[in-house]
Design an enzyme around this catalytic site. Sequence first.
Site, PDB file in Angstrom:
ATOM      1  N   LYS A 121      70.421   1.506 -19.477  1.00 35.70           N
ATOM      2  CA  LYS A 121      69.889   0.933 -20.722  1.00 35.70           C
ATOM      3  C   LYS A 121      70.118   1.875 -21.906  1.00 35.70           C
ATOM      4  O   LYS A 121      70.311   1.421 -23.039  1.00 35.70           O
ATOM      5  CB  LYS A 121      68.406   0.594 -20.587  1.00 35.70           C
ATOM      6  CG  LYS A 121      68.151  -0.836 -20.220  1.00 35.70           C
ATOM      7  CD  LYS A 121      68.430  -1.196 -18.784  1.00 35.70           C
ATOM      8  CE  LYS A 121      69.670  -1.912 -18.435  1.00 35.70           C
ATOM      9  NZ  LYS A 121      69.888  -2.126 -17.011  1.00 35.70           N
ATOM     10  N   GLY A 138      81.245  -9.896 -11.204  1.00 29.32           N
ATOM     11  CA  GLY A 138      80.733 -10.339 -12.513  1.00 29.32           C
ATOM     12  C   GLY A 138      79.246 -10.612 -12.435  1.00 29.32           C
ATOM     13  O   GLY A 138      78.768 -11.634 -12.919  1.00 29.32           O
ATOM     14  N   GLY A 139      78.498  -9.688 -11.824  1.00 30.48           N
ATOM     15  CA  GLY A 139      77.037  -9.806 -11.720  1.00 30.48           C
ATOM     16  C   GLY A 139      76.358  -8.912 -12.745  1.00 30.48           C
ATOM     17  O   GLY A 139      76.949  -8.564 -13.773  1.00 30.48           O
ATOM     18  N   VAL A 170      89.729  -9.191  -5.015  1.00 35.86           N
ATOM     19  CA  VAL A 170      90.621  -8.044  -4.950  1.00 35.86           C
ATOM     20  C   VAL A 170      91.002  -7.889  -3.490  1.00 35.86           C
ATOM     21  O   VAL A 170      90.144  -7.674  -2.634  1.00 35.86           O
ATOM     22  CB  VAL A 170      89.915  -6.779  -5.476  1.00 35.86           C
ATOM     23  CG1 VAL A 170      90.765  -5.552  -5.226  1.00 35.86           C
ATOM     24  CG2 VAL A 170      89.616  -6.932  -6.956  1.00 35.86           C
ATOM     25  N   ALA A 194      81.185  -3.376  -8.258  1.00 38.45           N
ATOM     26  CA  ALA A 194      79.779  -3.778  -8.418  1.00 38.45           C
ATOM     27  C   ALA A 194      79.599  -5.146  -7.782  1.00 38.45           C
ATOM     28  O   ALA A 194      79.475  -6.161  -8.464  1.00 38.45           O
ATOM     29  CB  ALA A 194      79.412  -3.808  -9.896  1.00 38.45           C
ATOM     30  N   GLY A 203      77.273  -5.939  -5.380  1.00 38.32           N
ATOM     31  CA  GLY A 203      75.966  -6.107  -4.746  1.00 38.32           C
ATOM     32  C   GLY A 203      75.463  -4.814  -4.111  1.00 38.32           C
ATOM     33  O   GLY A 203      76.165  -3.797  -4.103  1.00 38.32           O
ATOM     34  N   ASP A 214      63.428  -2.816  -2.900  1.00 40.14           N
ATOM     35  CA  ASP A 214      64.738  -3.325  -2.472  1.00 40.14           C
ATOM     36  C   ASP A 214      64.857  -3.408  -0.955  1.00 40.14           C
ATOM     37  O   ASP A 214      65.548  -4.283  -0.429  1.00 40.14           O
ATOM     38  CB  ASP A 214      65.870  -2.402  -2.990  1.00 40.14           C
ATOM     39  CG  ASP A 214      66.075  -2.522  -4.488  1.00 40.14           C
ATOM     40  OD1 ASP A 214      65.250  -3.170  -5.151  1.00 40.14           O
ATOM     41  OD2 ASP A 214      67.060  -1.947  -4.999  1.00 40.14           O
ATOM     42  N   HIS A 274      55.882 -16.359 -37.691  1.00 36.90           N
ATOM     43  CA  HIS A 274      57.133 -16.744 -38.359  1.00 36.90           C
ATOM     44  C   HIS A 274      57.566 -15.626 -39.289  1.00 36.90           C
ATOM     45  O   HIS A 274      56.722 -15.055 -39.959  1.00 36.90           O
ATOM     46  CB  HIS A 274      56.919 -18.024 -39.168  1.00 36.90           C
ATOM     47  CG  HIS A 274      58.139 -18.462 -39.911  1.00 36.90           C
ATOM     48  ND1 HIS A 274      59.222 -19.021 -39.265  1.00 36.90           N
ATOM     49  CD2 HIS A 274      58.463 -18.405 -41.227  1.00 36.90           C
ATOM     50  CE1 HIS A 274      60.153 -19.312 -40.155  1.00 36.90           C
ATOM     51  NE2 HIS A 274      59.728 -18.938 -41.357  1.00 36.90           N
TER      52      HIS A 274
HETATM   53  P1  NAD Z   1      75.090  -8.846  -8.166  1.00 41.02           P
HETATM   54  O1  NAD Z   1      74.709  -9.537  -6.917  1.00 41.02           O
HETATM   55  O2  NAD Z   1      74.332  -9.051  -9.408  1.00 41.02           O
HETATM   56  O3  NAD Z   1      76.597  -9.223  -8.519  1.00 41.02           O
HETATM   57  C1  NAD Z   1      77.658  -9.029  -7.637  1.00 41.02           C
HETATM   58  C2  NAD Z   1      78.759  -9.971  -8.038  1.00 41.02           C
HETATM   59  O4  NAD Z   1      79.923  -9.618  -7.321  1.00 41.02           O
HETATM   60  C3  NAD Z   1      78.456 -11.429  -7.733  1.00 41.02           C
HETATM   61  O5  NAD Z   1      78.737 -12.175  -8.874  1.00 41.02           O
HETATM   62  C4  NAD Z   1      79.410 -11.743  -6.578  1.00 41.02           C
HETATM   63  O6  NAD Z   1      79.822 -13.081  -6.551  1.00 41.02           O
HETATM   64  C5  NAD Z   1      80.548 -10.808  -6.859  1.00 41.02           C
HETATM   65  N1  NAD Z   1      81.374 -10.415  -5.708  1.00 41.02           N
HETATM   66  C6  NAD Z   1      80.958 -10.147  -4.441  1.00 41.02           C
HETATM   67  N2  NAD Z   1      82.004  -9.744  -3.690  1.00 41.02           N
HETATM   68  C7  NAD Z   1      83.090  -9.748  -4.504  1.00 41.02           C
HETATM   69  C8  NAD Z   1      84.464  -9.408  -4.323  1.00 41.02           C
HETATM   70  N3  NAD Z   1      84.913  -8.965  -3.147  1.00 41.02           N
HETATM   71  N4  NAD Z   1      85.291  -9.534  -5.378  1.00 41.02           N
HETATM   72  C9  NAD Z   1      84.823  -9.971  -6.584  1.00 41.02           C
HETATM   73  N5  NAD Z   1      83.544 -10.291  -6.806  1.00 41.02           N
HETATM   74  C10 NAD Z   1      82.680 -10.171  -5.788  1.00 41.02           C
HETATM   75  O7  NAD Z   1      75.189  -7.301  -7.768  1.00 41.02           O
HETATM   76  P2  NAD Z   1      75.366  -6.002  -8.676  1.00 41.02           P
HETATM   77  O8  NAD Z   1      75.865  -6.329 -10.021  1.00 41.02           O
HETATM   78  O9  NAD Z   1      76.141  -5.055  -7.822  1.00 41.02           O
HETATM   79  O10 NAD Z   1      73.899  -5.480  -8.797  1.00 41.02           O
HETATM   80  C11 NAD Z   1      73.145  -5.229  -7.611  1.00 41.02           C
HETATM   81  C12 NAD Z   1      71.704  -5.523  -7.808  1.00 41.02           C
HETATM   82  O11 NAD Z   1      71.143  -4.521  -8.626  1.00 41.02           O
HETATM   83  C13 NAD Z   1      71.421  -6.828  -8.524  1.00 41.02           C
HETATM   84  O12 NAD Z   1      71.361  -7.913  -7.639  1.00 41.02           O
HETATM   85  C14 NAD Z   1      70.108  -6.558  -9.156  1.00 41.02           C
HETATM   86  O13 NAD Z   1      69.111  -6.870  -8.227  1.00 41.02           O
HETATM   87  C15 NAD Z   1      70.123  -5.076  -9.412  1.00 41.02           C
HETATM   88  N6  NAD Z   1      70.384  -4.808 -10.833  1.00 41.02           N
HETATM   89  C16 NAD Z   1      69.534  -5.302 -11.764  1.00 41.02           C
HETATM   90  C17 NAD Z   1      69.769  -5.049 -13.097  1.00 41.02           C
HETATM   91  C18 NAD Z   1      68.806  -5.580 -14.122  1.00 41.02           C
HETATM   92  O14 NAD Z   1      67.676  -5.912 -13.760  1.00 41.02           O
HETATM   93  N7  NAD Z   1      69.202  -5.686 -15.386  1.00 41.02           N
HETATM   94  C19 NAD Z   1      70.877  -4.344 -13.502  1.00 41.02           C
HETATM   95  C20 NAD Z   1      71.735  -3.862 -12.533  1.00 41.02           C
HETATM   96  C21 NAD Z   1      71.475  -4.103 -11.198  1.00 41.02           C
END
Ligand code: NAD
Length: 469
Positions: free
Chosen positions: A54, A180-181, A236, A268, A270, A311, A443
């Site tokens: 952040k 793209g998470g 990938v 990224a 998961g 977690d 407002h």
């Molecule tokens: P995520 O689950 O948010 O996103 C992972 C993305 O990767 C998904 O969209 C998935 O479809 C994609 N994916 C999976 N395998 C893939 C592949 N082989 N090739 C391409 N895309 C692929 O996970 P994250 O971004 O790694 O974050 C992990 C966790 O950390 C989150 O679920 C969340 O709980 C936590 N987090 C929260 C925040 C927040 O609260 N702002 C910020 C960062 C992380």
Amino acid sequence: MPDVTESDLIVLGAGPGGYAAAFLAADKGMKVTLIDAAEKPGGTCLHVGCIPSKALLHAAKLITDARDGEQWGIHFTKPKVDLAALRAQGNKIVDTLAKNLLELCKRRKVELVKARAVFADSQTLELDSGSRRRFKHCIIAIGSSPTIPAALKLDSLRAMDSTGALRLEEIPATLLVVGGGYIGLELGYVYAALGSKVTVVEMTDGLLPGVDRDLVRPLQNRLEPLFQKIHLSTKVAKLAEAGKGIRVNLEGAEVTEKEATFDRVLIAVGRRPNSGGLGLEKTKVQLDEKGFIKVNEQRRTADERIFAIGDIAGEPMLAHKATHEGKVAVEAIAGEPAAFDARAIPAVVFTDPEIAWCGLTETEARRDKHEVKVARFPWLASGRAATLARTEGLTKLVLDAESDRVLGVGIVGAGAGELIGEAVLAVEMSASARDLSLIIHPHPTLTETLGEAAEAIYGTATHLLRVRK
Ligand code: NAD
């Protein structure tokens, strides 16, 4: 047998779940030991997660806001980024918060032990220092780690997980973000703002899978010009070291260039629970098929003295869920009536615009055939959004079709993460759309969008035209 110290409560893991539990237990008069393998308390969130990311997102927003100044007739020159100073600022924030936590531990007389611990049995932990610790109760709060699938494993400094990306060793000319998470989009936005050409590869057919599409669209519209390319439905297949970069093979129906080289890659895709190597087989604790520790509504495991939170105890993997669970577990240990029964766990993606939601989403409601009404207020009709030149936002309410009770709220737009607080209260307090419509919102603020979304249901929204039947 060596001397064994006994605690009322041992908390394993000093992240936002673990330290909140330890502090509450100490406040309730328990003798508490907080064990963490890291040098300082705070866990992933403070050291390599929420807080440093952040801080970087704030710096990135300074850059993009300055760029947006053009439309106000305010022209800044191209920013010069002093990476060492940027890193130092982030570190200073983290260090201050860690120091505050240490002080809070000391004042509450929570014993903080730096060690890696494994279970010897249902009441004993063995520390890597050689000592043993007994407990009346234990809370496991040791979190999760990034998942790196076999096809994406590469022993190279250029292939980073979120921890590596947060180190900000350089601003690579080109960066591939796999996933793209949450993390992919937040850190992709940071690097793009700092000047990297960012390409995102997402396996599913949309960014932020699971999030309502109308909330994702405004974010995607803003990211598209900022990023070099967003490849959806793409995987990938292979990563390989190639001189000064990483060669990447992409697989996907719409990918025209199947092979490309990037200076750095951020993976990224998961996170997975850190439940391995903890000696849980010496206890009665059980894991589910994904490796999460199974818990009941008090966060008690199958071993009655052992609790698990955060977690490691299941999705969503969010710090505030861990904190809440930690408090529930401690209340249960203290013999108080306690259960984790949150209706609304808010989630925020801290991109620009932010996306925030809580409770039932429209996607879930449609999937589960829940009878709902959806009320939308587009920020095009918000005076406050106009003054910010950020009218791309949307506030929507998911309401019970019969009672108009607010079951869920989704917001995309500037500051959505702050706005979701009122929505969480509405869902938890069983507010109806009528209640939200009768509240006087200040407002001109973006909070008015919640009130006007509710009024839209009754045809009384001042800034929306009533649809005549
Ligand atoms: P995520 O689950 O948010 O996103 C992972 C993305 O990767 C998904 O969209 C998935 O479809 C994609 N994916 C999976 N395998 C893939 C592949 N082989 N090739 C391409 N895309 C692929 O996970 P994250 O971004 O790694 O974050 C992990 C966790 O950390 C989150 O679920 C969340 O709980 C936590 N987090 C929260 C925040 C927040 O609260 N702002 C910020 C960062 C992380």
